[in-house]
Motif scaffolding. Structure first.
Motif, PDB file in Angstrom:
ATOM      1  N   ALA A  85       1.901   6.608   1.554  1.00  0.00           N
ATOM      2  CA  ALA A  85       1.947   5.214   2.549  1.00  0.00           C
ATOM      3  C   ALA A  85       2.938   5.671   3.533  1.00  0.00           C
ATOM      4  O   ALA A  85       2.745   4.895   4.608  1.00  0.00           O
ATOM      5  CB  ALA A  85       2.479   4.098   1.328  1.00  0.00           C
ATOM      6  N   PRO A  95       1.916  -3.788  10.203  1.00  0.00           N
ATOM      7  CA  PRO A  95       1.975  -2.563   9.354  1.00  0.00           C
ATOM      8  C   PRO A  95       0.892  -1.868   9.536  1.00  0.00           C
ATOM      9  O   PRO A  95      -0.215  -2.410   9.459  1.00  0.00           O
ATOM     10  CB  PRO A  95       2.149  -3.071   7.987  1.00  0.00           C
ATOM     11  CG  PRO A  95       2.885  -4.465   8.362  1.00  0.00           C
ATOM     12  CD  PRO A  95       2.312  -4.986   9.692  1.00  0.00           C
ATOM     13  N   LEU A 125      -0.163   0.635   7.651  1.00  0.00           N
ATOM     14  CA  LEU A 125      -0.469   0.633   6.173  1.00  0.00           C
ATOM     15  C   LEU A 125      -1.635  -0.144   5.845  1.00  0.00           C
ATOM     16  O   LEU A 125      -2.722  -0.067   5.314  1.00  0.00           O
ATOM     17  CB  LEU A 125       0.594   0.595   5.322  1.00  0.00           C
ATOM     18  CG  LEU A 125       0.060   0.798   3.710  1.00  0.00           C
ATOM     19  CD1 LEU A 125      -0.639   2.177   3.188  1.00  0.00           C
ATOM     20  CD2 LEU A 125       1.028   0.567   2.628  1.00  0.00           C
ATOM     21  N   GLU A 126      -1.431  -1.575   6.405  1.00  0.00           N
ATOM     22  CA  GLU A 126      -2.661  -2.763   6.073  1.00  0.00           C
ATOM     23  C   GLU A 126      -3.675  -2.317   6.743  1.00  0.00           C
ATOM     24  O   GLU A 126      -4.884  -2.410   6.159  1.00  0.00           O
ATOM     25  CB  GLU A 126      -2.001  -4.137   6.654  1.00  0.00           C
ATOM     26  CG  GLU A 126      -2.583  -5.191   6.563  1.00  0.00           C
ATOM     27  CD  GLU A 126      -2.079  -5.981   5.074  1.00  0.00           C
ATOM     28  OE1 GLU A 126      -2.853  -6.158   4.345  1.00  0.00           O
ATOM     29  OE2 GLU A 126      -0.826  -6.217   5.297  1.00  0.00           O
ATOM     30  N   GLN A 152       3.121   6.402  -3.407  1.00  0.00           N
ATOM     31  CA  GLN A 152       4.552   5.793  -3.099  1.00  0.00           C
ATOM     32  C   GLN A 152       5.821   6.803  -3.325  1.00  0.00           C
ATOM     33  O   GLN A 152       5.967   7.395  -4.409  1.00  0.00           O
ATOM     34  CB  GLN A 152       4.527   4.654  -3.990  1.00  0.00           C
ATOM     35  CG  GLN A 152       3.636   3.590  -3.587  1.00  0.00           C
ATOM     36  CD  GLN A 152       3.842   2.944  -2.279  1.00  0.00           C
ATOM     37  OE1 GLN A 152       4.772   3.139  -1.357  1.00  0.00           O
ATOM     38  NE2 GLN A 152       2.992   1.869  -1.958  1.00  0.00           N
ATOM     39  N   ARG A 175      10.984   1.463   3.238  1.00  0.00           N
ATOM     40  CA  ARG A 175       9.829   0.638   3.221  1.00  0.00           C
ATOM     41  C   ARG A 175       9.313   0.492   1.667  1.00  0.00           C
ATOM     42  O   ARG A 175       8.168  -0.293   1.676  1.00  0.00           O
ATOM     43  CB  ARG A 175       8.792   1.512   4.095  1.00  0.00           C
ATOM     44  CG  ARG A 175       8.926   1.190   5.629  1.00  0.00           C
ATOM     45  CD  ARG A 175       7.844   1.974   6.181  1.00  0.00           C
ATOM     46  NE  ARG A 175       6.489   2.142   5.507  1.00  0.00           N
ATOM     47  CZ  ARG A 175       5.307   2.902   6.155  1.00  0.00           C
ATOM     48  NH1 ARG A 175       5.571   3.550   7.299  1.00  0.00           N
ATOM     49  NH2 ARG A 175       4.298   2.800   5.408  1.00  0.00           N
ATOM     50  N   ARG A 190       8.018  -3.180   0.793  1.00  0.00           N
ATOM     51  CA  ARG A 190       7.011  -3.567   1.569  1.00  0.00           C
ATOM     52  C   ARG A 190       5.692  -3.119   1.351  1.00  0.00           C
ATOM     53  O   ARG A 190       4.715  -3.522   1.183  1.00  0.00           O
ATOM     54  CB  ARG A 190       7.333  -3.290   2.937  1.00  0.00           C
ATOM     55  CG  ARG A 190       6.396  -4.028   4.070  1.00  0.00           C
ATOM     56  CD  ARG A 190       6.483  -3.460   5.590  1.00  0.00           C
ATOM     57  NE  ARG A 190       5.766  -2.151   5.484  1.00  0.00           N
ATOM     58  CZ  ARG A 190       5.531  -1.532   6.463  1.00  0.00           C
ATOM     59  NH1 ARG A 190       5.913  -2.011   7.900  1.00  0.00           N
ATOM     60  NH2 ARG A 190       4.876  -0.363   6.620  1.00  0.00           N
ATOM     61  N   ASP A 191       5.585  -1.712   1.293  1.00  0.00           N
ATOM     62  CA  ASP A 191       4.483  -1.111   1.017  1.00  0.00           C
ATOM     63  C   ASP A 191       3.918  -1.322  -0.371  1.00  0.00           C
ATOM     64  O   ASP A 191       2.798  -1.378  -0.596  1.00  0.00           O
ATOM     65  CB  ASP A 191       4.687   0.713   1.109  1.00  0.00           C
ATOM     66  CG  ASP A 191       4.753   1.047   2.550  1.00  0.00           C
ATOM     67  OD1 ASP A 191       4.713   0.148   3.343  1.00  0.00           O
ATOM     68  OD2 ASP A 191       5.155   2.374   2.540  1.00  0.00           O
ATOM     69  N   CYS A 239       0.169  -2.901  -0.910  1.00  0.00           N
ATOM     70  CA  CYS A 239      -0.768  -1.959  -1.681  1.00  0.00           C
ATOM     71  C   CYS A 239      -1.152  -3.045  -3.110  1.00  0.00           C
ATOM     72  O   CYS A 239      -2.388  -3.103  -3.375  1.00  0.00           O
ATOM     73  CB  CYS A 239      -0.315  -0.952  -2.461  1.00  0.00           C
ATOM     74  SG  CYS A 239      -0.186   0.505  -1.526  1.00  0.00           S
TER      75      CYS A 239
END
Length: 325
Positions: A42, A53, A55-56, A85, A93, A96-97, A101
């Motif tokens: 991530a 973000p 990641l999104e 992770q 983070r 948040r991550d 997910c």
């Protein structure tokens, strides 16, 4: 115990290891389309201050591209993907991550450098499974106590942060008390090695370094070529780079102005995922390149699809060879 369905319908019993910096959407999508589990950390999805973000965006792209592939290829759907992770105190983070997910219902969660029940709970709440990487039996038991569904045995010879134990010893000791999903990592770069991992008791192989030498990997071309030009004797095992023992390419250490045979020792307190590598020093992963000891089998930079096809052919040949004994 049989494997959970999400891990039992793969072209090959292989999960691609998440590699810091190297693993991104291009690599993951290609791995999944080729029929093995693709994964990425991530933390690789980094955005500038004030940006949404990343990641999104990465998860959305992976989901949409794999969905299009599956609609176009109903007889050969893509394998599932996984997100790693890094459960370490310096990962600011993490919460948040986890939330991102969970919202995207990531099917496979890989946890590293710590085991936390809340991460397993979040994965289970959205229908996912968790695999935790460990280097010894003590960590394996702790991970299971905290709710991990499966284990990744990171044995000697693995790229990046690797354990010191022989895969034979580590797998046999884990199997003495755990019959759930077990993956093996450590110098696995051929289809024959995948079969060997299963023969000793693992369910799946966990492969990283061979996929660095692909066009889809987010790696410096010199890194990719160095893997093709190197073998096991070019790997240095040291804790001096990050504070935790890991395997690195000796030529990259020399290129960073350091002596591979005089690196000194490391302190676990120096490990920092907020600022990997430390200020003013050559940085692990971006300048000093992690790599496993199986790379003698990697001779050229080839697409992921070709690398997986090569592994599949070697795997079938190894099965036939053993059956004929």
């Amino acid at each position: 115990m049989s494997l959970p369905p999400i891990l039992s319908r793969l072209r090959l019993p292989v999960v691609a290891a998440p590699m810091f910096i190297v693993s991104g959407p291009d690599l993951v999508i290609a791995q999944c389309k080729a029929g093995i589990v693709g994964s990425f950390p991530a933390l690789n999805a980094r955005e500038a201050a004030g940006e949404p973000p990343r990641l999104e965006a990465w998860l959305t792209r992976i989901e949409e591209e794999l969905d299009r592939h599956n609609q176009a290829n109903p007889d050969s759907p893509a394998a599932p993907f996984a997100v790693n992770q890094i459960v370490h105190k310096t990962n600011a983070r993490l919460q948040r991550d986890i939330e991102i997910c969970h919202r995207h219902k990531v099917p496979i969660w890989i946890t590293s450098l710590g085991a936390r029940p809340e991460v397993n709970e979040a994965a289970h709440d959205c229908g996912g499974i968790t695999l935790h990487d460990i280097i010894n039996v003590t960590y394996a038991r702790k991970a299971l106590e905290k709710g991990a569904d499966g284990l990744i045995a990171v044995a000697a010879g693995a790229g990046g942060h690797a354990g010191p134990q022989s895969p034979f010893a580590l797998v046999q000791e884990i199997r003495a008390f755990f019959d759930g999903p077990l993956l093996l990592s450590g110098a696995i770069a051929t289809g024959g090695a995948v079969l060997a991992a299963q023969a000793m008791g693992a369910d799946l192989a966990y492969i990283g370094s061979p996929f660095i030498a692909t066009p889809e990997a987010n790696a410096d071309p010199a890194y990719k070529q160095m893997i093709c030009d190197s073998g096991a004797e070019d790997i240095v095992t040291t804790a001096a780079i990050t504070g935790i023992s890991g395997n690195y390419l000796a030529p990259s250490i020399r290129n960073a102005g350091l002596d591979p045979v005089a690196l000194g020792t490391g302190d676990p307190a120096q490990l920092d995922f907020a600022s990997p590598g430390g200020s003013g020093k050559p940085k692990a992963w971006s300048q000093i390149w992690g790599c496993g000891m199986g790379i003698g089998a990697v001779e050229a930079v080839i697409p992921v699809a070709d690398r997986v096809a090569q592994l599949a052919g070697e795997y079938a040949a190894a099965k036939a060879r053993i059956a004929a004994l």
